[in-house]
Design a protein around this motif. Structure first.
Motif, short mmCIF file in Angstrom:
data_model
loop_
_atom_site.label_atom_id
_atom_site.label_comp_id
_atom_site.label_asym_id
_atom_site.label_seq_id
_atom_site.Cartn_x
_atom_site.Cartn_y
_atom_site.Cartn_z
N THR A 346 0.82 -1.22 0.00
CA THR A 346 0.00 0.00 0.00
C THR A 346 0.85 1.26 0.00
OG1 THR A 346 -0.15 -0.10 2.42
CG2 THR A 346 -1.95 -1.10 1.16
N PRO A 373 -9.34 3.65 -11.03
CA PRO A 373 -8.66 2.71 -10.12
C PRO A 373 -7.95 1.59 -10.86
CG PRO A 373 -10.90 3.19 -9.37
CD PRO A 373 -10.77 3.76 -10.74
N GLU A 389 -14.64 1.76 -0.01
CA GLU A 389 -13.58 1.27 0.88
C GLU A 389 -13.97 1.36 2.36
OE1 GLU A 389 -10.25 0.13 0.02
OE2 GLU A 389 -11.30 -0.13 -1.90
N TRP A 410 -1.77 8.46 -8.13
CA TRP A 410 -1.85 7.56 -6.98
C TRP A 410 -2.68 8.21 -5.89
CZ3 TRP A 410 2.91 6.42 -3.33
CH2 TRP A 410 2.60 5.34 -2.48
N TYR A 414 -3.45 3.92 -1.01
CA TYR A 414 -4.66 3.16 -1.30
C TYR A 414 -4.64 2.51 -2.69
CZ TYR A 414 -6.68 4.91 3.00
OH TYR A 414 -6.90 5.17 4.32
N ARG A 415 -4.66 3.30 -3.75
CA ARG A 415 -4.78 2.72 -5.08
C ARG A 415 -4.13 3.64 -6.10
NH1 ARG A 415 -9.05 -0.51 -7.21
NH2 ARG A 415 -9.52 -1.03 -5.05
#
Length: 436
Positions: A346, A373, A389, A410, A414-415
């Motif tokens: 992460t 995403p 989430e 980014w 998280y993603r």
């Protein structure tokens, strides 16, 4: 030491006799000794104490100690309690910088409201050495190596010629009491690490280190004075003020010896620090930009344009240039080119470097932000992503996003965005990591 300090003050600050002096007193060794000496020399002093609320009960006990000291000595005392962490978060500052800003803003108010003439702080020769080494480690120019000034307008530092050791022995001899700040024993901060780990063996190996540094810095100060006089001529020759800000003529600058060094001096008042990028601007294509906290530097054909960043643009927390491999604020992040992917978690992503446009932007997320995403074909609002989430309001408020050309690269921690992913045709990879 009392005799030496008396002579030093009479030589450099004879105006103390007629002035009202406000001593910044933390309750620690240095400030207690400074206040004691000034009181022994019968100057008209008051004490000013800042409670930064950073060490809980310890901070309150420091405040009580200074109040008791003022009562014992029968001198005025002023105290103020600050919510330093809240101020730091609101103004996007480090805790140390927030404390400094709060402290000196309050000191200015005291000078004005209570008719004090000067603020006196207890910086000494060891503080000067620490500051010199910190600036040296950061690649500082001449100005950063000249040391802490003994007088900066209304702020005066009478103990600068004296070492921490001299101050300690004087306090013991005078049977003074003071408070120990527990955070000073930690090596978490660079200054403390220098103080505990680096300087002691340095002093042992180099006898008379502090005296030698003082001599060196006097020489550097004289050199800086010469440079300052020369820079007045250079500014008049290559720089002009415009309705938008300032312009620097590249051709005129390049006709002079050492144009990179001159550019450094021209830009130092605007607090630019990405010097590799800045010197590269002289030869870059039009449109390239470099950012400081309050100013933008733009290459526009034959001129460099300095403009102030608008309040809207200040919502951006950090601009990251192509040559920066690490930032420490507002997050500690690293940016390293690599030829292969490694472990992903992460806190680490690998992106296609050819798809990145600089400068990157790091800021808090805002309503309306949209990204794609990783692993998805369609776009999604960040607010919807956070809902999926199941993030709490408090968690959402702490989220940062990294952008390239206004596209999210980014959602940090998280993603990443699918548009910047590594593909079979990728030949340049950028590893981006955040440390917690």
């Amino acid at each position: 030491m009392l005799k030496a300090c008396k002579q030093h003050i009479e030589d450099l600050f004879p105006f103390f006799k007629e002035g009202k002096l406000l001593v910044a007193c933390s309750g620690g060794l240095d400030s207690v000794v400074l206040a004691h000496i000034l009181r022994e020399l019968e100057y008209n002093i008051g004490l000013a104490h800042c409670n930064f609320s950073l060490r809980g009960k310890e901070s309150d006990e420091d405040e009580a100690f200074v109040i008791n000291l003022s009562e014992k000595w029968n001198v005025p005392v002023f105290t103020e309690t600050f919510n330093t962490k809240e101020y730091a978060a609101t103004h996007k500052l480090s805790t140390q910088m927030a404390a400094r800003e709060l402290r000196y803003n309050w000191f200015e108010e005291l000078l004005k409201d209570f008719k004090y003439d000067y603020i006196l702080t207890a910086h000494h020769a060891d503080d000067n050495l620490e500051t010199f080494l910190i600036n040296l480690s950061r690649g500082s120019g001449l100005r950063g190596l000249t040391g802490i000034t003994e007088q900066n307008d209304k702020i005066i530092r009478p103990l600068l010629p004296f070492s921490r050791e001299e101050i300690f022995h004087f306090a013991k001899k005078e049977k003074l009491f003071w408070r120990e700040d527990s955070s000073n024993a930690s090596s978490d901060y660079l200054r403390n690490e220098l103080r505990h780990e680096v300087i002691p063996p340095f002093k042992k190996a180099s006898k008379g280190l502090l005296k030698s540094l003082q001599k060196t810095q006097r020489n550097l100060q004289q050199t800086e004075a010469l440079v300052s006089d020369y820079m007045v001529l250079v500014r008049n020759l290559v720089m002009q003020e415009t309705s938008q800000g300032f312009e620097i003529s590249i051709s005129k600058l390049q006709e002079l010896p050492n144009p990179d060094a001159l550019l450094y001096e021209l830009l130092s008042p605007f607090q630019f620090t990405a010097w590799d990028d800045i010197s590269g601007l002289l030869y870059a294509q039009s449109g390239k930009q470099v950012f400081a906290s309050n100013f933008r530097l733009i290459k526009d054909r034959e001129v460099l344009i300095i403009t102030k960043i608008t309040s809207e643009e200040k919502k951006v927390s950090k601009f990251i240039s192509e040559n920066e491999t690490q930032i420490d604020s507002p997050l500690k992040m690293s940016f390293f080119p690599t030829d292969k992917m490694g472990y992903i978690d992460t806190n680490t992503v690998y992106v296609d470097a050819s798809k990145i446009s600089y400068p990157l932007v790091l800021r808090r997320w805002e309503e309306g932000d949209v990204f794609q995403p990783f692993g998805m074909k369609g776009k999604k609002k960040l607010s919807k992503f956070f809902k999926d989430e199941k993030l709490s309001l408090a968690s959402k408020e702490q989220i940062w996003i990294l952008l390239s050309n206004n596209q999210i690269v980014w959602v940090v921690g998280y993603r990443m965005d699918d548009r910047f992913k590594i593909t079979p045709t990728t030949d340049k990879i950028l590893k981006i990591a955040v440390a917690h």
